[in-house]
Design a protein around this motif. Sequence first.
Motif, PDB file in Angstrom:
ATOM      1  N   ASP A 125      -6.119   4.553   8.054  1.00 33.64           N
ATOM      2  CA  ASP A 125      -6.283   3.324   7.465  1.00 33.64           C
ATOM      3  C   ASP A 125      -6.537   3.228   5.741  1.00 33.64           C
ATOM      4  O   ASP A 125      -6.133   2.612   5.064  1.00 33.64           O
ATOM      5  N   ALA A 126      -7.445   4.222   5.667  1.00 30.39           N
ATOM      6  CA  ALA A 126      -8.288   4.230   4.327  1.00 30.39           C
ATOM      7  C   ALA A 126      -7.238   4.702   3.451  1.00 30.39           C
ATOM      8  O   ALA A 126      -7.079   4.121   2.405  1.00 30.39           O
TER       9      ALA A 126
ATOM     10  N   LEU B 280      -3.956   4.613   3.842  1.00 31.29           N
ATOM     11  CA  LEU B 280      -2.891   3.661   3.657  1.00 31.29           C
ATOM     12  C   LEU B 280      -3.115   2.594   2.583  1.00 31.29           C
ATOM     13  O   LEU B 280      -2.318   1.944   1.928  1.00 31.29           O
ATOM     14  N   ALA B 281      -4.481   2.044   2.784  1.00 29.65           N
ATOM     15  CA  ALA B 281      -4.859   1.125   1.985  1.00 29.65           C
ATOM     16  C   ALA B 281      -5.309   1.306   0.514  1.00 29.65           C
ATOM     17  O   ALA B 281      -5.346   0.647  -0.605  1.00 29.65           O
ATOM     18  N   ASP B 282      -4.872   2.622   0.059  1.00 32.41           N
ATOM     19  CA  ASP B 282      -5.427   3.051  -1.283  1.00 32.41           C
ATOM     20  C   ASP B 282      -4.157   3.910  -1.964  1.00 32.41           C
ATOM     21  O   ASP B 282      -3.794   4.665  -1.474  1.00 32.41           O
TER      22      ASP B 282
ATOM     23  N   ASN C 201       4.559  -1.355   1.838  1.00 37.26           N
ATOM     24  CA  ASN C 201       3.108  -1.784   1.443  1.00 37.26           C
ATOM     25  C   ASN C 201       2.720  -2.790   2.393  1.00 37.26           C
ATOM     26  O   ASN C 201       1.534  -3.337   2.035  1.00 37.26           O
ATOM     27  N   GLU C 202       3.572  -3.229   3.095  1.00 37.27           N
ATOM     28  CA  GLU C 202       2.945  -4.475   3.948  1.00 37.27           C
ATOM     29  C   GLU C 202       2.987  -4.241   5.437  1.00 37.27           C
ATOM     30  O   GLU C 202       3.853  -4.795   6.302  1.00 37.27           O
ATOM     31  N   THR C 203       2.500  -3.085   5.916  1.00 41.77           N
ATOM     32  CA  THR C 203       2.495  -2.713   7.353  1.00 41.77           C
ATOM     33  C   THR C 203       1.173  -3.447   7.707  1.00 41.77           C
ATOM     34  O   THR C 203       0.284  -3.853   7.172  1.00 41.77           O
ATOM     35  N   ARG C 204       1.117  -3.777   9.030  1.00 43.07           N
ATOM     36  CA  ARG C 204      -0.069  -4.039   9.741  1.00 43.07           C
ATOM     37  C   ARG C 204      -0.473  -3.738  11.113  1.00 43.07           C
ATOM     38  O   ARG C 204       0.125  -2.819  11.432  1.00 43.07           O
TER      39      ARG C 204
ATOM     40  N   ASP D 251      -2.858  -1.777  14.204  1.00 39.64           N
ATOM     41  CA  ASP D 251      -3.795  -0.696  14.394  1.00 39.64           C
ATOM     42  C   ASP D 251      -2.844   0.383  14.548  1.00 39.64           C
ATOM     43  O   ASP D 251      -1.967   0.380  15.221  1.00 39.64           O
TER      44      ASP D 251
ATOM     45  N   LYS E 218       3.423   2.169  10.607  1.00 41.00           N
ATOM     46  CA  LYS E 218       2.263   2.679   9.663  1.00 41.00           C
ATOM     47  C   LYS E 218       2.131   4.105   9.329  1.00 41.00           C
ATOM     48  O   LYS E 218       1.890   4.520   8.053  1.00 41.00           O
TER      49      LYS E 218
END
Length: 586
Positions: free
Chosen positions: A103-104, A106-108, A489-492, A494, A562
């Motif tokens: 997650d980290a 993917l967010a960066d 860029n817009e996955t969601r 968990d 993701k």
Amino acid sequence: MKDRLISLIDQALDTLRDNGTLTLPEDVRRPVQIDRTKDSSHGDFATNIALMLAKPAGMKPRDLAQALVAALPEDPVVARAEIAGPGFINFFQSAEWLNRQLDAALADPHLAVPRPGTAQTVVIDYSSPNLAKEMHVGHLRSTIIGDAVVRTLEFLGHKVVPQNHVGDWGTQFGMLLAYLEEQKDRESDGELSRELANLEHFYRAAKKRFDDSDEFADRARALVVKLQSGDEYCLKLWREFNQVSLSHCFAVYRRLGVKLGPDDVHGESAYNDDLARVVADLDAAGLLTESQGAQCVFLDEFKNKEGQPLPVIVRKADGGYLYATTDLAAVRYRAGALGGDRLLYFVDQRQALHFQQIFSVARKAGFVGAQVSMEHMGFGTMNGPDGRPFKTRDGGTVKLVDLLDEAEQRAYDLVSGKNPGLDDDALRGIARAVGIGAVKYADLSKNRGSDYIFNFDQMLSFEGNTAPYLLYAYTRVASVFRKAGLDMNETRGDFRLDHEAEQALAARLVQFGEVTLQVAEKGTPHLLCAYLYDLAGLFSAFYEHCPILAVDDEAIKASRLKLAALTAKTLHRGLTLLGLTPLERM
Ligand code: ARG
């Protein structure tokens, strides 16, 4: 993660010592080493600490390993630890921890790769062709590998100072200037620029004049002397010549997508005024010995086969300075004025002895402080299909532009066959990325120390560890999103990694930062190539076993999207660090 594991083991060791299970003699150090496992089905990390300490502790390795595992503090990062073989301890990272890392990343945009505690200034000598001649394939390797390492260091947050140490000085310039002067008298400007358009011919013609005519040779020698004494007219001719030669280099850099520009040129001539001082300072340091009129440094660690010490000559008997003198001046400038913490040299392996000597003399003379590292990143020879140094059919040097033209043309033929519908502009664009990418990747993917065989068919193949394969792998991941009309860029949701293929891909994805660190440390882009190749293979396996869009469960679908998005971003970033151009379709 590694640091965390080391601290856990240290705690376990302390526990065992405190409760009397483990007694070690005072002088036994216990540095714990943690390695990545090759195959994640045996855990993600392993340590051999029990094997290392068993003997001094007077225990069986497996018993010690057992005791360590039992004493290991609970930690959310570790799912479990197992004993393997003669006494290795394998660690399985927890799903929770893996998911958090994914997650980290993917967010960066920086993929959660940590910045260094203190950024270093890294001075990198790469490309560095001789301006008297056309750039050749040997400089291709230096340029491509150097560029990939520059990009990686910058990505990691270091400050990079490129140094294009071009050979723009020396006796051959007398010959070239004499010839240039002659041509100028004879030809109009247009014809002269045509003459200079092929530096190789120009050089050969000048050499022929030099060999055939004594009068010309004398004029050439006189011009060198005038040039070296700073004669304005000679300097003007010399600048003119270098400008043309450099423009050829820049054309090649542009074609290659390499980030070297005019500001990065700091050639041999830049050190002219410093050479006398270098020799004087070596003398003051008590390092100079005169030998047959020449000024030399003899170092005990460099001997020839007969055991006689080898000299580093810094001034010839006639007063002339040498390649080594210039490099001593350069090394001091880079550590001093440029403030380099690391000085890297991407130069042919055959110059290894030269650099060892320079580094050693520079240290002894105090030109470079103990905290600065000097690293020769040598590379092998690029050979032709016959296994001999790469040459044209008639035995001449291969011009880089011709090589790149051929690569693009072959790539064009290849991609136009696969995409009959695409318009020509688009095809040319793809062919450029694939053709140039193939040449670069073929070089980057080999361990730089070894020689390699330049082979168009191999480098343009869609199978194996090649640019086309990897560029295609990226388009395939990207097309998952395109087909579904989704933005990566817009996955969601968990991460929910239940399938083995998902877990294997995920475990590899979180290693991107470690791989880039190794590339930066050792100057070895082939490690990044191998990693991306592996990643592409793991993605294929995942794609095959785990339907992404066709799966019914929305939570699983979101998780797989993701994973695909992070794969795409990692491939994209990796290819860019290597200096390749990722394509959305091909
Ligand atoms: N111009 C040299 C050559 O073509 C390479 C220079 C490498 N850099 C250096 N600082 N010596 O062989």
